[in-house]
Design an enzyme around this catalytic site. Structure first.
Site, PDB file in Angstrom:
ATOM      1  N   HIS A 357       0.810  -1.403   0.028  1.00  0.00           N
ATOM      2  CA  HIS A 357      -0.031   0.215   0.149  1.00  0.00           C
ATOM      3  C   HIS A 357       0.792   1.406   0.080  1.00  0.00           C
ATOM      4  O   HIS A 357       0.374   2.255  -0.036  1.00  0.00           O
ATOM      5  CB  HIS A 357      -1.029  -0.016   1.203  1.00  0.00           C
ATOM      6  CG  HIS A 357      -2.027  -0.843   1.107  1.00  0.00           C
ATOM      7  ND1 HIS A 357      -3.299  -0.618   0.754  1.00  0.00           N
ATOM      8  CD2 HIS A 357      -2.139  -2.211   1.373  1.00  0.00           C
ATOM      9  CE1 HIS A 357      -4.170  -1.644   0.834  1.00  0.00           C
ATOM     10  NE2 HIS A 357      -3.304  -2.715   1.142  1.00  0.00           N
ATOM     11  N   LYS A 544      -8.854  13.801   4.897  1.00  0.00           N
ATOM     12  CA  LYS A 544      -7.828  12.646   5.136  1.00  0.00           C
ATOM     13  C   LYS A 544      -7.032  12.648   6.351  1.00  0.00           C
ATOM     14  O   LYS A 544      -7.176  13.793   7.151  1.00  0.00           O
ATOM     15  CB  LYS A 544      -7.343  12.619   3.758  1.00  0.00           C
ATOM     16  CG  LYS A 544      -6.424  13.922   3.348  1.00  0.00           C
ATOM     17  CD  LYS A 544      -5.832  13.930   2.049  1.00  0.00           C
ATOM     18  CE  LYS A 544      -6.535  14.104   0.991  1.00  0.00           C
ATOM     19  NZ  LYS A 544      -6.815  12.888   0.001  1.00  0.00           N
ATOM     20  N   ARG A 545      -6.416  11.920   6.411  1.00  0.00           N
ATOM     21  CA  ARG A 545      -5.449  11.807   7.587  1.00  0.00           C
ATOM     22  C   ARG A 545      -4.440  13.159   7.276  1.00  0.00           C
ATOM     23  O   ARG A 545      -4.046  13.333   6.188  1.00  0.00           O
ATOM     24  CB  ARG A 545      -4.426  10.663   7.646  1.00  0.00           C
ATOM     25  CG  ARG A 545      -5.273   9.486   8.471  1.00  0.00           C
ATOM     26  CD  ARG A 545      -5.828   9.955   9.779  1.00  0.00           C
ATOM     27  NE  ARG A 545      -4.516   9.927  10.620  1.00  0.00           N
ATOM     28  CZ  ARG A 545      -4.459   8.994  11.467  1.00  0.00           C
ATOM     29  NH1 ARG A 545      -5.070   7.935  11.473  1.00  0.00           N
ATOM     30  NH2 ARG A 545      -3.465   9.210  12.503  1.00  0.00           N
ATOM     31  N   LYS A 550       0.607  14.663   2.223  1.00  0.00           N
ATOM     32  CA  LYS A 550      -1.050  14.987   1.507  1.00  0.00           C
ATOM     33  C   LYS A 550      -1.131  16.425   1.338  1.00  0.00           C
ATOM     34  O   LYS A 550      -2.044  16.844   1.048  1.00  0.00           O
ATOM     35  CB  LYS A 550      -1.937  14.366   2.627  1.00  0.00           C
ATOM     36  CG  LYS A 550      -1.644  12.773   2.770  1.00  0.00           C
ATOM     37  CD  LYS A 550      -2.804  12.254   3.758  1.00  0.00           C
ATOM     38  CE  LYS A 550      -3.096  10.713   3.928  1.00  0.00           C
ATOM     39  NZ  LYS A 550      -3.252  10.124   2.673  1.00  0.00           N
ATOM     40  N   THR A 652      -8.366   6.976  -1.924  1.00  0.00           N
ATOM     41  CA  THR A 652      -9.943   6.384  -2.039  1.00  0.00           C
ATOM     42  C   THR A 652     -10.934   7.450  -1.866  1.00  0.00           C
ATOM     43  O   THR A 652     -11.820   7.353  -2.381  1.00  0.00           O
ATOM     44  CB  THR A 652     -10.121   5.055  -1.288  1.00  0.00           C
ATOM     45  OG1 THR A 652      -9.591   5.470  -0.114  1.00  0.00           O
ATOM     46  CG2 THR A 652      -9.433   3.856  -1.547  1.00  0.00           C
ATOM     47  N   LYS A 656     -14.490   8.527  -3.623  1.00  0.00           N
ATOM     48  CA  LYS A 656     -15.841   8.818  -3.118  1.00  0.00           C
ATOM     49  C   LYS A 656     -16.507  10.268  -3.746  1.00  0.00           C
ATOM     50  O   LYS A 656     -17.636  10.378  -4.003  1.00  0.00           O
ATOM     51  CB  LYS A 656     -15.796   8.754  -1.677  1.00  0.00           C
ATOM     52  CG  LYS A 656     -15.338   7.355  -1.091  1.00  0.00           C
ATOM     53  CD  LYS A 656     -14.931   7.521   0.337  1.00  0.00           C
ATOM     54  CE  LYS A 656     -14.004   6.173   0.756  1.00  0.00           C
ATOM     55  NZ  LYS A 656     -13.249   6.099   1.871  1.00  0.00           N
TER      56      LYS A 656
HETATM   57  O1  73E Z   1      -2.854   6.008  -0.745  1.00  0.00           O
HETATM   58  C1  73E Z   1      -3.236   5.296   0.207  1.00  0.00           C
HETATM   59  C2  73E Z   1      -4.071   3.977  -0.190  1.00  0.00           C
HETATM   60  O2  73E Z   1      -5.183   4.468  -0.633  1.00  0.00           O
HETATM   61  C3  73E Z   1      -2.381   4.537   1.241  1.00  0.00           C
HETATM   62  O3  73E Z   1      -1.494   5.744   1.732  1.00  0.00           O
HETATM   63  C4  73E Z   1      -2.831   3.847   2.520  1.00  0.00           C
HETATM   64  O4  73E Z   1      -3.530   2.653   1.817  1.00  0.00           O
HETATM   65  C5  73E Z   1      -4.623   3.161   0.886  1.00  0.00           C
HETATM   66  C6  73E Z   1      -5.426   1.907   0.593  1.00  0.00           C
HETATM   67  O5  73E Z   1      -4.700   1.140  -0.406  1.00  0.00           O
HETATM   68  C7  73E Z   1      -1.876   3.390   3.296  1.00  0.00           C
HETATM   69  N1  73E Z   1      -2.132   3.202   4.635  1.00  0.00           N
HETATM   70  C8  73E Z   1      -0.787   2.739   4.887  1.00  0.00           C
HETATM   71  N2  73E Z   1      -0.052   2.288   4.133  1.00  0.00           N
HETATM   72  N3  73E Z   1      -0.747   2.666   3.115  1.00  0.00           N
HETATM   73  C9  73E Z   1      -0.669   2.308   6.449  1.00  0.00           C
HETATM   74  C10 73E Z   1       0.783   1.659   6.857  1.00  0.00           C
HETATM   75  C11 73E Z   1       0.742   1.626   8.151  1.00  0.00           C
HETATM   76  C12 73E Z   1       0.007   1.758   9.227  1.00  0.00           C
HETATM   77  C13 73E Z   1      -1.678   2.167   8.765  1.00  0.00           C
HETATM   78  C14 73E Z   1      -1.587   2.379   7.257  1.00  0.00           C
END
Ligand code: 73E
Length: 810
Positions: A357, A544-545, A550, A652, A656
């Site tokens: 991710h 978003k976070r 970001k 994502t 939305k």
């Molecule tokens: O871009 C997003 C992505 O849409 C990405 O940053 C996020 O995953 C979403 C779903 O695919 C994400 N979260 C984490 N890594 N990528 C993450 C890593 C460690 C702890 C919690 C979340």
């Protein structure tokens, strides 16, 4: 669809009220009414929930350390097709369904995109009739609740279980599982066969809590099984022969209880960041081991051949947090099932698939060898063996030493979890086209060159049932009126809306629905924050976070720029704008917290400045999460997707907003690129550095934030405002942000992109002036959003990964 009629429902409702609470409906609180309603619904689905286990089908298990479900009542009613009957029946009992919908607690068992994706995937698996189940942790406290005090974020523990548990869960003590931590492992040679003797371990009980996941209109009900950690109950006596026997004293017993319960106590509040704490490692092994043991137990109960596990079971790991699935499955196949290494390895690889991710190094998990060795001695041995064999294989290929070191699973100090995930699975996917390309060409290049066939892309998606049908029912009804209901199960049909692109009535209706959603949000903002926002202004939203990449800071600096323009020239021509933010910062992420304080101070100053005649309003909505997102997203005109290119793997939220007819203002990052491809350049506003430019800057240097600051009046003006007292009450925070931009040379290219961003915002302003054109853009966005349904994503996972090679899957 469930079949119920009003009379039968009312009768069940009343009976349930008496059996649960021994009182009449009139005396009940909203919480009690909600409990009764959920209990009646659970009765309706209970038979199907049990009956649904299909022996013929392959089962998919989705392991995720986060599931950000959101409230379930409305979505369950929608999927069962009984919202109307229930609403009307309750009305006849003088109960307002909406009150009960809002009384449900919002399980925030995730941080952001990754956890929400897992929840959308559960919805789609059930709706597509895939027997697909989730495994995770039942955290006692989910993501903290955010409050602002003097503009600062303050974290309050989340208490989602206070109402005596969760209304949708069912605890299953008879299916509890023991997970073993610590202790000593001895390998004993028994006539050529190695027997593994694990002694002096700490046994922790994983208690399953099941939540039903209801498919849309198809009678299919899957399970999300969340484990709570507990001390071992006496029923497990025979299993504890080798367990540590030292908690005889009262103090030791207390220590043991603390150790056990701490594991599922709280969700780690970091998004895209890796903390490396022992407790996190315990959490990871805890749910992985419980889940894998559960799967094997179920499988064996069916008397199936363990050597054919991968024909009946697919295990998917959501990022590397569940990567211990690989050595855990190996452990069971080797130590408990007595398979040879090669047999076990073959089954493991063919069963497991992995999604990456993020490419950001700070999020990549690495666990210190020594920590793993102590906490999970047998698992460590297995990882060592996997590494040894893998390094041998790489040496046979004559790769150079550096490359082998990069690819190895264990280096001098750490276990590299991404490497283990790639080596131990048959499929590795990224979450948007650009992200997957970056994995192949940059971050995981060595692995891609070694085994290209493992790599594939699965662009993320969202549950359109929650994010459009349920959150924006007016728009959903309009769509259905125009193109019939078929789009609800086949979102590609949304494309048919395009024939209305020049239909004035339809465009006007789209504008009216947006307006009424904006009014609803404006009302909420007025009630909550006593800020007047004008529904005729542009609702420009970034939710978003909070993370530097970001770039909420870019958004805020642009607002500051606009403010100056207005102060300099009160006749400055601009559409009134309401800038809306929602974002939680990880509690330990100081810069992110400074940015929150900055935006809140800026909002205070601007919202109370009569000179600008309400042309700009800034609202930072507290405690952003799934429920509030359902109110905000349908009300947005502009969707801010402005990450530093290459950093946001997919996003994502962007999908939305698009599905709800907002216009995307974006960098060509993550899935924004695919939104661009769908709608074309006239229906999206793009700005900023390209991926190659960012990559080249990162590789070769070449950008000086200080030079830019010195040479550009607009940039200098807003950056200076961070430290010159222009915005009161943020001295320290302003300095921190200033330093991140100037002293530390602006890692995320905020200043490098700002001119371009200002131009893009001017374009938005001009576009909005032509309402028909704007509404047409909205319609084109809605019409082309079908591909971003998670139904499409899940169909691809099923076809290309989970059911590949299965009968009937061509
Ligand atoms: O871009 C997003 C992505 O849409 C990405 O940053 C996020 O995953 C979403 C779903 O695919 C994400 N979260 C984490 N890594 N990528 C993450 C890593 C460690 C702890 C919690 C979340």
């Amino acid at each position: 669809m469930a079949k119920i009629n009003k009379n039968k429902f009312k009768q069940s409702f009343e009976t349930k009220m008496y059996s649960l609470y021994a009182q009449s409906i009139n005396d009940a609180t909203d919480e009690q009414l909600l409990n009764v309603l959920c209990s009646v619904i659970k009765d309706i689905i209970s038979k199907k929930w049990v009956d649904n286990k299909l022996d013929s089908q392959k089962e998919v298990y989705y392991f995720s350390i986060e599931f950000l479900l959101g409230r379930q009542l409305k979505s369950n009613l929608l999927n069962l097709g009984i919202e109307n009957v229930v609403r009307e029946s309750l009305k006849e009992l003088n109960i307002d369904l909406d009150n009960l919908i809002n009384a449900e607690s919002d399980p925030a068992l995730g941080n952001g995109g990754l956890g929400r994706l897992a929840a959308c995937f559960l919805d789609s698996m059930a709706s597509l009739n895939i027997s697909g189940h989730g495994y995770g942790i039942r955290y006692k406290h989910g993501l903290f609740e955010q409050k602002f005090i003097n503009g600062y974020q303050v974290e309050v523990p989340d208490n989602w279980l206070t109402q005596g548990g969760y209304v949708w869960e069912t605890v299953r003590p008879n299916k509890a599982i023991v997970v073993k931590f610590e202790g000593n492992v001895n390998l004993i040679d028994k006539n050529g066969r190695l027997e593994v003797n694990h002694t002096d371990y700490l046994p922790i009980m994983a208690m399953p809590y099941d939540i039903p996941i209801i498919g849309y209109g198809n009678n299919s009900i899957n399970t999300l099984r969340l484990f709570k950690s507990e001390v071992l109950s006496r029923d497990f006596g025979p299993l504890t022969v080798n367990a540590r026997n030292s908690y005889g004293s009262y103090e030791d017993a207390l220590k043991y209880k603390y150790y056990a319960e701490e594991i599922s106590q709280v969700l780690y509040p970091n998004d895209s960041n890796y903390a490396g704490r022992l407790l996190r490692l315990k959490q990871e092994y805890f749910f992985v081991s419980a889940g894998i043991q559960d799967i094997i137990r179920k499988y064996k109960k069916k008397k199936l051949d363990i050597k054919k596990l991968n024909e009946k079971v697919a295990i998917h790991i959501n990022d590397t947090h569940p990567t211990l699935c690989i050595p855990e499955l190996m452990r069971i196949l080797l130590d408990e099932e007595g398979l040879s290494w090669d047999e076990a390895w073959d089954i493991t690889i063919n069963t497991i698939s992995y999604t990456n991710h993020t490419i950001m190094t700070e999020a990549m998990e690495r666990w210190p060898k020594e920590m793993v060795k102590r906490l999970l001695p047998r698992i460590y041995m297995i990882i060592e063996e996997i590494n040894k064999r893998y390094v041998n294989e790489l040496e046979e290929r004559k790769y150079d030493h550096e490359k082998i070191y990069r690819m190895s699973i264990i280096d001098n100090n750490d276990i590299k979890m991404a490497n283990l995930s790639i080596v131990g699975s048959h499929s590795v996917n990224g979450v948007a086209k650009l992200h997957t390309e970056l994995l192949k060409k940059e971050v995981l290049k060595d692995f891609y060159e070694h085994e290209p066939e493992k790599f594939n892309n699965k662009t993320n998606g969202i549950a359109h049932r929650r994010w459009l049908i349920s959150a924006n029912s007016e728009l959903s009804d309009l769509i259905t009126g125009l193109i019939s209901e078929d789009w609800k199960t086949d979102t590609n049909k949304l494309k048919e809306l395009e024939i209305y692109r020049n239909n004035k009535d339809v465009l006007e209706k789209i504008g009216e629905i947006k307006y009424s959603n904006k009014e609803r949000l404006a009302k909420f903002i007025k009630e909550k924050y006593d800020i007047d926002v004008n529904p005729n202004s542009i609702f420009d939203v970034q939710v978003k976070r909070l993370h530097a990449y970001k770039r909420q800071l870019l958004n805020a600096l642009h607002i500051l720029h606009l403010y100056h323009e207005l102060l300099e020239n009160p006749n400055f021509d601009m559409e009134p704008r309401t800038f809306i933010f929602g974002a939680k910062a990880a509690p330990g992420y100081y810069l992110a917290k400074c940015i929150i304080k900055f935006i809140n101070s800026l909002a205070d100053k601007i919202n109370n400045d009569p000179r600008i005649d309400n042309k700009i309003k800034v609202v930072f909505i507290e405690n952003y999460g799934v429920s509030i997102a359902e109110l905000i997203i349908p009300a947005a005109d502009v969707s801010e997707q402005i990450s530093t290119t290459t950093k946001e793997a997919s996003g994502t939220g962007n999908m939305k907003f698009m599905m709800n007819g907002a216009i995307t203002l974006a960098t060509l990052d993550g899935a924004n690129i695919e939104i661009f491809d769908q709608v074309g350049k006239d229906n999206i506003v793009i700005f900023g550095l390209s991926a190659n430019e960012v990559l080249n800057y990162n590789k070769f240097g070449g950008y000086s934030a200080l030079d830019l600051y010195n040479s550009n009046r607009n940039i200098k003006r807003v950056v200076d405002d961070l430290i010159n007292g222009f915005i009161p009450n943020m001295e320290k925070e302003g300095r921190e942000i200033y330093d991140s931009l100037i002293t530390y040379n602006d890692e995320y290219f905020v200043l490098r992109d700002i001119e371009n961003y200002i131009e893009a915002q001017e374009k938005i302003d001009k576009l909005y002036k032509n309402k028909d054109k704007w509404n047409e853009m909205a319609l084109i966005n809605i019409a082309n959003s079908g591909v971003f349904s998670s139904d499409r994503t899940i169909a691809e996972y099923a076809h290309d990964i989970w059911f590949k090679g299965c009968e009937g899957n061509e």
